[in-house]
Design a protein around this motif. Structure first.
Motif, PDB file in Angstrom:
ATOM      1  N   ILE A   2     119.449   7.540   5.736  1.00 27.20           N
ATOM      2  CA  ILE A   2     119.498   6.156   6.181  1.00 27.20           C
ATOM      3  C   ILE A   2     118.354   5.304   5.640  1.00 27.20           C
ATOM      4  O   ILE A   2     118.312   4.113   5.889  1.00 27.20           O
ATOM      5  CB  ILE A   2     119.553   6.055   7.728  1.00 27.20           C
ATOM      6  N   HIS A   3     117.426   5.896   4.883  1.00 27.36           N
ATOM      7  CA  HIS A   3     116.332   5.138   4.280  1.00 27.36           C
ATOM      8  C   HIS A   3     116.882   4.386   3.062  1.00 27.36           C
ATOM      9  O   HIS A   3     117.620   4.960   2.256  1.00 27.36           O
ATOM     10  CB  HIS A   3     115.200   6.075   3.862  1.00 27.36           C
ATOM     11  N   LYS A   4     116.547   3.111   2.931  1.00 22.17           N
ATOM     12  CA  LYS A   4     117.106   2.271   1.868  1.00 22.17           C
ATOM     13  C   LYS A   4     116.950   2.857   0.472  1.00 22.17           C
ATOM     14  O   LYS A   4     117.834   2.718  -0.357  1.00 22.17           O
ATOM     15  CB  LYS A   4     116.463   0.884   1.890  1.00 22.17           C
ATOM     16  N   GLU A   5     115.833   3.468   0.192  1.00 17.64           N
ATOM     17  CA  GLU A   5     115.591   3.981  -1.160  1.00 17.64           C
ATOM     18  C   GLU A   5     115.801   5.485  -1.276  1.00 17.64           C
ATOM     19  O   GLU A   5     116.348   5.957  -2.257  1.00 17.64           O
ATOM     20  CB  GLU A   5     114.177   3.607  -1.609  1.00 17.64           C
ATOM     21  N   ALA A   6     115.358   6.232  -0.283  1.00 22.14           N
ATOM     22  CA  ALA A   6     115.395   7.697  -0.397  1.00 22.14           C
ATOM     23  C   ALA A   6     116.811   8.236  -0.533  1.00 22.14           C
ATOM     24  O   ALA A   6     117.042   9.178  -1.283  1.00 22.14           O
ATOM     25  CB  ALA A   6     114.698   8.340   0.801  1.00 22.14           C
ATOM     26  N   MET A  47     109.893   7.683  13.359  1.00 23.07           N
ATOM     27  CA  MET A  47     109.530   6.461  12.641  1.00 23.07           C
ATOM     28  C   MET A  47     108.077   6.087  12.913  1.00 23.07           C
ATOM     29  O   MET A  47     107.346   5.719  11.984  1.00 23.07           O
ATOM     30  CB  MET A  47     110.464   5.316  13.040  1.00 23.07           C
ATOM     31  N   ASP A  48     107.647   6.186  14.173  1.00 17.35           N
ATOM     32  CA  ASP A  48     106.260   5.877  14.521  1.00 17.35           C
ATOM     33  C   ASP A  48     105.291   6.813  13.808  1.00 17.35           C
ATOM     34  O   ASP A  48     104.283   6.372  13.254  1.00 17.35           O
ATOM     35  CB  ASP A  48     106.047   5.974  16.035  1.00 17.35           C
ATOM     36  N   VAL A  49     105.593   8.093  13.806  1.00 18.40           N
ATOM     37  CA  VAL A  49     104.727   9.093  13.167  1.00 18.40           C
ATOM     38  C   VAL A  49     104.621   8.850  11.666  1.00 18.40           C
ATOM     39  O   VAL A  49     103.552   8.975  11.073  1.00 18.40           O
ATOM     40  CB  VAL A  49     105.250  10.525  13.452  1.00 18.40           C
ATOM     41  N   VAL A  63     118.145   2.307  16.506  1.00 21.20           N
ATOM     42  CA  VAL A  63     116.878   3.017  16.633  1.00 21.20           C
ATOM     43  C   VAL A  63     116.697   3.368  18.094  1.00 21.20           C
ATOM     44  O   VAL A  63     116.939   2.550  18.971  1.00 21.20           O
ATOM     45  CB  VAL A  63     115.692   2.159  16.147  1.00 21.20           C
ATOM     46  N   GLY A  64     116.297   4.602  18.356  1.00 18.79           N
ATOM     47  CA  GLY A  64     116.068   5.002  19.734  1.00 18.79           C
ATOM     48  C   GLY A  64     115.505   6.397  19.817  1.00 18.79           C
ATOM     49  O   GLY A  64     115.333   7.078  18.810  1.00 18.79           O
ATOM     50  N   GLY A  65     115.256   6.802  21.032  1.00 21.45           N
ATOM     51  CA  GLY A  65     114.751   8.145  21.284  1.00 21.45           C
ATOM     52  C   GLY A  65     115.864   9.073  21.711  1.00 21.45           C
ATOM     53  O   GLY A  65     117.053   8.795  21.523  1.00 21.45           O
TER      54      GLY A  65
END
Length: 82
Positions: A2-6, A47-49, A63-65
């Motif tokens: 889901i990362h735009k580039e990866a 994402m925070d880490v 986005v969520g836990g």
């Protein structure tokens, strides 16, 4: 995924089977999944880490836990996590 580039750089597994079966590349698979209603959920803690923001990901993700994930999946027939 889901990362735009990866996700553009993820290779398909080697072997004749994928090419012979005309399996689309990862970006096309992600688009196809979104078109049929697959929900992509980014883990807020990860994402925070990693210092990532929602803007780093493809459009349309949630986005969520863990609680968010469980709410989405409690009635799902199939879930995929990694």
């Amino acid at each position: 995924m889901i990362h735009k580039e990866a996700h553009k750089q993820l290779p398909m597994p080697e072997g004749k089977g994928f090419a012979k079966a005309n399996v689309p590349a990862i970006p096309e698979l992600a688009t196809m999944a979104e078109e049929i209603g697959v929900a992509f959920i980014g883990c807020q803690m990860t994402m925070d880490v990693m210092g990532l923001e929602k803007e780093d990901f493809v459009d349309g993700i949630e986005v969520g836990g863990a609680v968010t994930f469980l709410e989405f999946t409690k009635d799902a027939d199939v879930t995929l996590t990694f």
